[in-house]
Design a protein around this motif. Structure first.
Motif, mmCIF file in Angstrom:
data_model
loop_
_atom_site.group_PDB
_atom_site.id
_atom_site.type_symbol
_atom_site.label_atom_id
_atom_site.label_comp_id
_atom_site.label_asym_id
_atom_site.label_seq_id
_atom_site.Cartn_x
_atom_site.Cartn_y
_atom_site.Cartn_z
ATOM 1 N N VAL A 151 0.837 -1.284 0.063
ATOM 2 C CA VAL A 151 0.043 0.014 -0.149
ATOM 3 C C VAL A 151 1.086 1.427 -0.008
ATOM 4 O O VAL A 151 2.172 1.369 -0.245
ATOM 5 N N ASP A 170 0.737 0.717 5.529
ATOM 6 C CA ASP A 170 0.658 -0.465 6.080
ATOM 7 C C ASP A 170 0.764 -0.617 7.656
ATOM 8 O O ASP A 170 1.136 -1.821 8.298
ATOM 9 N N GLN A 338 -10.537 2.891 7.139
ATOM 10 C CA GLN A 338 -10.232 1.629 7.459
ATOM 11 C C GLN A 338 -11.638 0.738 7.277
ATOM 12 O O GLN A 338 -11.565 -0.654 7.226
ATOM 13 N N PRO A 340 -14.078 -0.748 4.837
ATOM 14 C CA PRO A 340 -14.364 -0.968 3.161
ATOM 15 C C PRO A 340 -15.660 -0.435 2.847
ATOM 16 O O PRO A 340 -16.588 -0.299 3.283
ATOM 17 N N TRP A 361 -14.188 4.608 -3.674
ATOM 18 C CA TRP A 361 -14.023 2.993 -3.318
ATOM 19 C C TRP A 361 -13.573 2.272 -4.604
ATOM 20 O O TRP A 361 -14.456 2.459 -5.798
ATOM 21 N N GLU A 365 -9.266 -3.329 -6.670
ATOM 22 C CA GLU A 365 -8.206 -3.181 -5.640
ATOM 23 C C GLU A 365 -8.555 -3.246 -4.277
ATOM 24 O O GLU A 365 -7.648 -3.347 -3.375
ATOM 25 N N HIS A 366 -9.635 -3.239 -3.940
ATOM 26 C CA HIS A 366 -10.333 -3.179 -2.529
ATOM 27 C C HIS A 366 -9.454 -2.107 -1.553
ATOM 28 O O HIS A 366 -8.819 -2.363 -0.584
ATOM 29 N N ARG A 367 -9.639 -0.898 -2.067
ATOM 30 C CA ARG A 367 -8.992 0.175 -1.662
ATOM 31 C C ARG A 367 -9.565 1.391 -1.609
ATOM 32 O O ARG A 367 -10.408 1.685 -2.630
ATOM 33 N N TRP A 368 -9.595 2.436 -1.007
ATOM 34 C CA TRP A 368 -9.961 3.898 -1.103
ATOM 35 C C TRP A 368 -8.896 4.720 -2.047
ATOM 36 O O TRP A 368 -7.736 4.626 -1.454
ATOM 37 N N ASP A 369 -9.500 4.976 -2.976
ATOM 38 C CA ASP A 369 -8.359 6.017 -3.952
ATOM 39 C C ASP A 369 -8.642 7.430 -3.608
ATOM 40 O O ASP A 369 -9.775 7.786 -3.670
#
Length: 424
Positions: A151, A170, A338, A340, A361, A365-369
Motif C-alpha cells: 500500500v 501498512d 479503514q 471498506p 472506493w 483493488e479493495h482500497r480507497w483511492d
C-alpha cells in the motif's frame, strides 16, 4: 545556548504562502525552503539587517498541485548556490537551481502523489509515492524502481550508512539496502507518516496512531512517545537529543528522553517541524504561516507580536476552519478509510489535517483511492445549491491535481457520510 528561557517562545512569523504550508527543508546555512498547498516552494534567507530573522528570497512556481516533500542539494559545481528537489500531488518531481530559480530537471514516472524525497551522496534522487513504489532517479531519469510496500509509501529517508528507510500506510517501516529489504519494523497500529534519524540512537517514526517511536536498526522499539491527541504527521531530532513532532491536534510537541517537556499550540494543523542547527524550530502550519520558535531570549519576538499570536489562537479555536461550507469537525477522520466501501465508486469526504479530501472506493483493488482535496469556492457556504438542475445541500469544488480544472462534487447532509457522485 546562552540566555535560555524555560521553554521555546515565538521568534518570528513568515507570511507569504497562500495556503497550508506542508513541508520544510533545511538548506545548510543558506536558509530553508517551505512547500505549500498553494503549488509553490519558497526559499527563506537570513535577513542581513535583522539577526536571526529571515526574508523571502525566492518563490519557485512549477507544480500544478500542492507541493509536499523537499530535499536539499548542497552547493557544488552544478549548483553554486545549491539546489532544491520538490515533489507534488501532480506526481512530478522537480529539481531547481536555487541561484537561478529555475527548473533544471522534471522527473515523471510516479502514478500518484509523491510523498518523500532524499538525495544520495552521488546526486541520485530517491522518491516515495502513494503508488507503493520507491524510485531512484539519475539525470532526470528513473534508473530503477520497486514496490516497497503493498500500500502507499508515505515517507523515505536515507541513513548516514547509505541504507534507506520507508514508512507506509501498512503501519510498518522497512530498512533497505539497494532493493533488498533487510528488516520490517512492526509496532505501529496505523499509517507511518514521518521519519527521522536520531543520531547515534536509531530511527524515529511518526504515526497516525498518535505516537512517535524510536527504533534500533534491528527493529527493536527503544522508546515510545505518546501525548498527541490526533494523527502525528512529522518528527525531527536535534543533536542535543531533543525531538520535535507536529500533529493534526494543532500542537508542536518537544520531547526529551521520551518525555514531553513542552507543547506549543498553533492556529491550525502542524504539518511539519524541523530543527535549525542553533536549536530553533521551524513549523509549517495549515494557516499558511511559517513560524520559528527559540529558547534564546535574544531571539524572542517583541511583546506586541506575542500578544497578537495569542489573539490569533483564540480566534482560531472559537471558529475552526470550514471545508466547502461544512465545519471541519463534522467530517470523519482518516480512520474512516479503514472501513471498506460497499459498492464500486462509493465516495466519502474525510478530514485530513485542516482539509477535506474526497476518496472513491475501488472494489477491484479493495482500497480507497484519493480523488482530490475539497476547496472552498464561491457560494460554498450556502446550503441548497443546484448542480445540473438538481438541488443539493452542498456542492464542493474538488482539486484533482495534475493541472486539471476543479470538479464539482454534490453532497447531501445526513447521518451517512458515504454517498455516490459524478464529477461535473
Amino acid at each position: 545556548m546562552a540566555h535560555e528561557t524555560a521553554g521555546y517562545r515565538l521568534s518570528c512569523e513568515l507570511r507569504a504562502h497562500e495556503d497550508d504550508v506542508r513541508g520544510i527543508c533545511i538548506c545548510g546555512d543558506s536558509g530553508f525552503a517551505t512547500s505549500s498547498r498553494d503549488k509553490t516552494v519558497r526559499f527563506w534567507a537570513p535577513n542581513p539587517d535583522k539577526k536571526h530573522q529571515y526574508v523571502l528570497s525566492k518563490t519557485l512556481a512549477g507544480h500544478s498541485s500542492f507541493v509536499g516533500p523537499l530535499a536539499w542539494i548542497p552547493p557544488g559545481d552544478r549548483f553554486p548556490e545549491g539546489g532544491i528537489v520538490s515533489g507534488g500531488m501532480d506526481t512530478l518531481i522537480l529539481m531547481w537551481d536555487l541561484g537561478k530559480g529555475e527548473v533544471v530537471e522534471t522527473m515523471k514516472g510516479h502514478q500518484f502523489q509523491v510523498t518523500g524525497l532524499a538525495v544520495d551522496d552521488n546526486g541520485d534522487v530517491i522518491s516515495s509515492s502513494i503508488d507503493c513504489t520507491i524510485r531512484r532517479w539519475r539525470k532526470g531519469h528513473a534508473i530503477e524502481f520497486w514496490e516497497a510496500h503493498k500500500v502507499a509509501v508515505q515517507a523515505v529517508i536515507k541513513l548516514p550508512s547509505g541504507e534507506l528507510v520507508t514508512g507506509s500506510s501498512d503501519s510498518t517501516l522497512k530498512l533497505w539496502r539497494g532493493r533488498t529489504c533487510l528488516h520490517t519494523f512492526m509496532g505501529h497500529t496505523d499509517t507511518v507518516r514521518g521519519l527521522a534519524v536520531l543520531p547515534g540512537l536509531g530511527i524515529l517514526s511518526a504515526s497516525h496512531d498518535c505516537s512517535i517511536k524510536l527504533w534500533a536498526l534491528t527493529g527493536q522499539v527503544l522508546m515510545e512517545m505518546t501525548g498527541h491527541s490526533s494523527l502525528v504527521y512529522s518528527v525531527d531530532a536535534h543533536s542535543s537529543g531533543l525531538v520535535a513532532s507536529g500533529s493534526e491536534d494543532c500542537f508542536l510537541k518537544l520531547w526529551k528522553d521520551g518525555v514531553c517537556i513542552q507543547s506549543i499550540e498553533h492556529p491550525g494543523c502542524v504539518w511539519d517541524a524541523k530543527f535549525l542547527e542553533n536549536g530553533d524550530i521551524i513549523t509549517a502550519c495549515s494557516d499558511g504561516t511559517v513560524r520559528i520558535w527559540t529558547l534564546d531570549n535574544d531571539r524572542i519576538c517583541d511583546p506586541q507580536e506575542l500578544e497578537a499570536y495569542g489573539v490569533e489562537l483564540s480566534l482560531y479555536k472559537s471558529s475552526r476552519k470550514k471545508v466547502g461550507g461544512l465545519k471541519l469537525t463534522d467530517l470523519p477522520g482518516l480512520e474512516a478509510l479503514q472501513v471498506p466501501g460497499t459498492t464500486d465508486g462509493q465516495t466519502k469526504v474525510i478530514r485530513e489535517g485542516d482539509n477535506g479530501v474526497a476518496y472513491s472506493w475501488n472494489s477491484r483493488e479493495h482500497r480507497w483511492d484519493k480523488i482530490g482535496e475539497v476547496v472552498d469556492g464561491p457560494g460554498d457556504s450556502t446550503t441548497n445549491q443546484f448542480l445540473d438542475g438538481v438541488r443539493y445541500d452542498y456542492v464542493f469544488n474538488v482539486d484533482i491535481g495534475d493541472g486539471e480544472p476543479l470538479r464539482k462534487l454534490p453532497y447531501n447532509l445526513g447521518g451517512n457520510q458515504f454517498y455516490h457522485f459524478c464529477f461535473f
